[in-house]
Design a protein around this motif. Sequence first.
Motif, PDB file in Angstrom:
ATOM      1  N   SER A 129       0.844  -1.206   0.000  1.00  0.00           N
ATOM      2  CA  SER A 129       0.000   0.000   0.000  1.00  0.00           C
ATOM      3  C   SER A 129       0.870   1.244   0.000  1.00  0.00           C
ATOM      4  O   SER A 129       2.033   1.208   0.405  1.00  0.00           O
ATOM      5  CB  SER A 129      -0.901   0.031   1.252  1.00  0.00           C
ATOM      6  OG  SER A 129      -1.813  -1.040   1.263  1.00  0.00           O
ATOM      7  N   ILE A 130       0.252   2.334  -0.446  1.00  0.00           N
ATOM      8  CA  ILE A 130       0.893   3.640  -0.288  1.00  0.00           C
ATOM      9  C   ILE A 130       0.709   4.034   1.179  1.00  0.00           C
ATOM     10  O   ILE A 130      -0.417   4.077   1.678  1.00  0.00           O
ATOM     11  CB  ILE A 130       0.246   4.697  -1.198  1.00  0.00           C
ATOM     12  CG1 ILE A 130       0.244   4.235  -2.669  1.00  0.00           C
ATOM     13  CG2 ILE A 130       0.954   6.031  -1.039  1.00  0.00           C
ATOM     14  CD1 ILE A 130       1.598   4.096  -3.300  1.00  0.00           C
ATOM     15  N   LEU A 131       1.803   4.298   1.868  1.00  0.00           N
ATOM     16  CA  LEU A 131       1.754   4.649   3.284  1.00  0.00           C
ATOM     17  C   LEU A 131       1.937   6.153   3.446  1.00  0.00           C
ATOM     18  O   LEU A 131       2.640   6.793   2.670  1.00  0.00           O
ATOM     19  CB  LEU A 131       2.871   3.924   4.047  1.00  0.00           C
ATOM     20  CG  LEU A 131       3.038   2.430   3.782  1.00  0.00           C
ATOM     21  CD1 LEU A 131       4.295   1.905   4.464  1.00  0.00           C
ATOM     22  CD2 LEU A 131       1.814   1.657   4.251  1.00  0.00           C
ATOM     23  N   THR A 132       1.306   6.708   4.476  1.00  0.00           N
ATOM     24  CA  THR A 132       1.536   8.104   4.826  1.00  0.00           C
ATOM     25  C   THR A 132       2.555   8.130   5.956  1.00  0.00           C
ATOM     26  O   THR A 132       2.287   7.633   7.049  1.00  0.00           O
ATOM     27  CB  THR A 132       0.229   8.789   5.273  1.00  0.00           C
ATOM     28  OG1 THR A 132      -0.717   8.727   4.203  1.00  0.00           O
ATOM     29  CG2 THR A 132       0.475  10.246   5.643  1.00  0.00           C
ATOM     30  N   LEU A 133       3.719   8.667   5.664  1.00  0.00           N
ATOM     31  CA  LEU A 133       4.791   8.745   6.650  1.00  0.00           C
ATOM     32  C   LEU A 133       4.877  10.165   7.190  1.00  0.00           C
ATOM     33  O   LEU A 133       5.050  11.124   6.431  1.00  0.00           O
ATOM     34  CB  LEU A 133       6.128   8.345   6.016  1.00  0.00           C
ATOM     35  CG  LEU A 133       7.368   8.453   6.904  1.00  0.00           C
ATOM     36  CD1 LEU A 133       7.309   7.435   8.045  1.00  0.00           C
ATOM     37  CD2 LEU A 133       8.636   8.237   6.088  1.00  0.00           C
ATOM     38  N   GLU A 134       4.735  10.286   8.505  1.00  0.00           N
ATOM     39  CA  GLU A 134       4.846  11.596   9.154  1.00  0.00           C
ATOM     40  C   GLU A 134       6.157  11.656   9.922  1.00  0.00           C
ATOM     41  O   GLU A 134       6.385  10.856  10.840  1.00  0.00           O
ATOM     42  CB  GLU A 134       3.673  11.832  10.105  1.00  0.00           C
ATOM     43  CG  GLU A 134       3.729  13.194  10.772  1.00  0.00           C
ATOM     44  CD  GLU A 134       2.549  13.466  11.694  1.00  0.00           C
ATOM     45  OE1 GLU A 134       2.698  14.328  12.581  1.00  0.00           O
ATOM     46  OE2 GLU A 134       1.499  12.817  11.533  1.00  0.00           O
ATOM     47  N   VAL A 135       7.035  12.556   9.515  1.00  0.00           N
ATOM     48  CA  VAL A 135       8.321  12.737  10.190  1.00  0.00           C
ATOM     49  C   VAL A 135       8.354  14.131  10.794  1.00  0.00           C
ATOM     50  O   VAL A 135       8.368  15.128  10.076  1.00  0.00           O
ATOM     51  CB  VAL A 135       9.507  12.551   9.208  1.00  0.00           C
ATOM     52  CG1 VAL A 135      10.831  12.704   9.949  1.00  0.00           C
ATOM     53  CG2 VAL A 135       9.437  11.203   8.513  1.00  0.00           C
ATOM     54  N   ASP A 136       8.327  14.178  12.141  1.00  0.00           N
ATOM     55  CA  ASP A 136       8.367  15.463  12.862  1.00  0.00           C
ATOM     56  C   ASP A 136       7.320  16.437  12.340  1.00  0.00           C
ATOM     57  O   ASP A 136       7.585  17.626  12.101  1.00  0.00           O
ATOM     58  CB  ASP A 136       9.773  16.088  12.775  1.00  0.00           C
ATOM     59  CG  ASP A 136      10.829  15.200  13.433  1.00  0.00           C
ATOM     60  OD1 ASP A 136      10.477  14.459  14.362  1.00  0.00           O
ATOM     61  OD2 ASP A 136      11.989  15.241  12.990  1.00  0.00           O
ATOM     62  N   GLY A 137       6.101  15.917  12.100  1.00  0.00           N
ATOM     63  CA  GLY A 137       4.988  16.770  11.686  1.00  0.00           C
ATOM     64  C   GLY A 137       4.821  16.961  10.200  1.00  0.00           C
ATOM     65  O   GLY A 137       3.807  17.468   9.741  1.00  0.00           O
ATOM     66  N   SER A 138       5.813  16.538   9.398  1.00  0.00           N
ATOM     67  CA  SER A 138       5.733  16.691   7.944  1.00  0.00           C
ATOM     68  C   SER A 138       5.342  15.346   7.312  1.00  0.00           C
ATOM     69  O   SER A 138       5.963  14.315   7.607  1.00  0.00           O
ATOM     70  CB  SER A 138       7.094  17.143   7.417  1.00  0.00           C
ATOM     71  OG  SER A 138       7.090  17.191   6.016  1.00  0.00           O
ATOM     72  N   LYS A 139       4.315  15.351   6.456  1.00  0.00           N
ATOM     73  CA  LYS A 139       3.797  14.104   5.880  1.00  0.00           C
ATOM     74  C   LYS A 139       4.206  13.944   4.421  1.00  0.00           C
ATOM     75  O   LYS A 139       4.262  14.916   3.676  1.00  0.00           O
ATOM     76  CB  LYS A 139       2.267  14.056   5.979  1.00  0.00           C
ATOM     77  CG  LYS A 139       1.737  13.952   7.390  1.00  0.00           C
ATOM     78  CD  LYS A 139       0.233  13.774   7.401  1.00  0.00           C
ATOM     79  CE  LYS A 139      -0.284  13.656   8.836  1.00  0.00           C
ATOM     80  NZ  LYS A 139      -1.746  13.418   8.881  1.00  0.00           N
TER      81      LYS A 139
END
Length: 201
Positions: free
Chosen positions: A60-70
């Motif tokens: 699947s396409i995942l939504t990765l959030e790094v320190d508030g940025s997606k």
Amino acid sequence: MKFEVTATARKTQGTGASRRLRRAGRVPAIVYGGNEPPITIELDHNTVFHQLKHEAFHASILTLEVDGSKEQVLLRDVQMHPWKPLVLHLDFQRVDPNAKIHMKVPLHFVGADVAPGVKLAGGNITHVMNEAEVLCLPKDLPEFIEVDLSGLQAGHSLHLSEIKLPAGVEFVELRHGNDAAVASCVVPRGAAEEAAEGTQA
């Protein structure tokens, strides 16, 4: 199914730093691809361990959030401990919504119980493939591909070209001219002999 992965940027590098992260219940990972430079990140071990148990998480396409940025990513590699239930490292690849991606997608088989080769000839279904590589735009990526076995005859195989695909999705193997078998119906020797005797009677 939508998956969100929460991470923080990793400030320390190296084997020792990764070991300390794992002891603290964190998983080191990397994000690469696109027009951005690769970044190293860390994730909560227990959260990602349970997410990895979902088949769809791997396709699947995942939504990765790094320190508030997606951003949108694909899971490209998982390193597990050889015998402990421990995730050692993850690789994520950034997704360009306008560029086609290669991705292995699981096959879900249906209709085996009503296939003529099983019902009438006593055959067994053998899955030659459990996943197949597809090419499509990220928005068209299916979580799985359904394979209908309800018409499979004894001694026959079902090939990639016979599987109905969602719009915008194609099999990589077919693009290369390889119409590979996905499943086959094999009749055990004893069952075949019984069927022959029944016909003679």
